[in-house]
Enzyme design. Sequence first.
Site, PDB file in Angstrom:
ATOM      1  N   ASP A 184       0.843  -1.192   0.000  1.00 26.50           N
ATOM      2  CA  ASP A 184       0.000   0.000   0.000  1.00 26.50           C
ATOM      3  C   ASP A 184       0.886   1.253   0.000  1.00 26.50           C
ATOM      4  O   ASP A 184       1.788   1.358  -0.835  1.00 26.50           O
ATOM      5  CB  ASP A 184      -0.965  -0.038   1.187  1.00 26.50           C
ATOM      6  N   TYR A 302      -2.520  10.649  -0.117  1.00 30.37           N
ATOM      7  CA  TYR A 302      -3.565  10.609  -1.141  1.00 30.37           C
ATOM      8  C   TYR A 302      -3.550  11.839  -2.033  1.00 30.37           C
ATOM      9  O   TYR A 302      -3.966  11.777  -3.195  1.00 30.37           O
ATOM     10  CB  TYR A 302      -4.935  10.438  -0.485  1.00 30.37           C
ATOM     11  N   HIS A 355      -5.186  -7.463   0.740  1.00 26.65           N
ATOM     12  CA  HIS A 355      -4.447  -6.212   0.889  1.00 26.65           C
ATOM     13  C   HIS A 355      -3.499  -6.223   2.085  1.00 26.65           C
ATOM     14  O   HIS A 355      -2.473  -5.567   2.066  1.00 26.65           O
ATOM     15  CB  HIS A 355      -5.467  -5.074   1.043  1.00 26.65           C
TER      16      HIS A 355
END
Length: 379
Positions: A184, A302, A355
Amino acid sequence: MAFSVPSCAKPYTLDIPDKDMSEWKQLLELAKIGPDTWEGRQDDGRFGVSRQWLIDTKDYWLNKYDWRAQEKDINSFPNYKTNIEDIDVHYIALFSDKEDAIPIIFMHGWPGSFVEFLPMLKLICDKYPAKDLPYHIIVPSLPGYTLSSGGPVDRDWTLADSARVLDSLMKKLGFSKYLAQGGDVGSFLATTMAHSFDSCVGLHVTLISADPPEGVALTQTEKDALGRSAKWQVTGTAYAQEHAWRPSTIGLVLSSSPLALLAWIGEKFLEWSDTTPSLDHILTNISLYWFTQGFPRSIYPYRVLFSTPPEQKPPFIDKPMGFSFFPYELIPGIKAAIEKKGNLVFYGSHDKGGHFAALELPKEFFGDVEEFVKVAWKV
């Protein structure tokens, strides 16, 4: 001379004050569950967490979950803190007594934390005594995440800043070269560190954005994985847009209520896992975010990841790179596509796993890392 714990590695013990525990419990008890709706009755995840899951999990968090027991488990590992660029960097470290031990930094993502790697650390401790451990294992809380403090409030903080701090951490610990592992957000940090610092001599990741070349034959597992990913990119990325473009709003909202934070993060553990982690793990992770007020500090990546023009592709990675394919990863990497991204020296493929690979399949995950190290590390 055998490697010893460096003087900069100041031991740290996690101990949330009773006052904070009392406040959390009071806020959670008073938090009101939203009204019954048709969408909230669907338990297949298509509309997010169900109302019943939130009711049941709130009750468990209040009446059965034992934070102090989880705290004790975390403290059973060697925890440290050090200051780099005014960031208090927390990390767990297993330092080897072997002079030729290989340093590896393991980096988590969002909404995870260092606790993702605790099952892996337990396996390592069971497998290797300190005198035989072939590696120095460093597991930090990323800058801004849970037990590591965040960047300054008078300027922006970026992935490049975090990569620089984590590279400095490895150098401060005495490692002139090391390998980076990430999933991630951690995968983007590992890539940045490999591009930016000579000290990072190789990387292993579990997530990388790469479309498979046309004409490549795919297995059914790969086809299914890409289908799930395509659906997720249409229906599952609204949270990321909020993080990227309205971080102040969502940060303030989720810092006001532990129940709200439970719904927001709990949804991701339910949706993004192949085998759902235990409720205790989910709640430990969310409790860390709550007690440290870490959520608003953790979503800075982000802004970069969702605002970089697609034509600005990262350069080819010429350092040794390893990749592990887990079919329930959000963006699963196909070997033929990864080979276009960098110097792929190891590719591990699995029939299950999502994930949170280090948490879901710690044995398989670390086995891949060990195989990667065999071909990537050059004395």
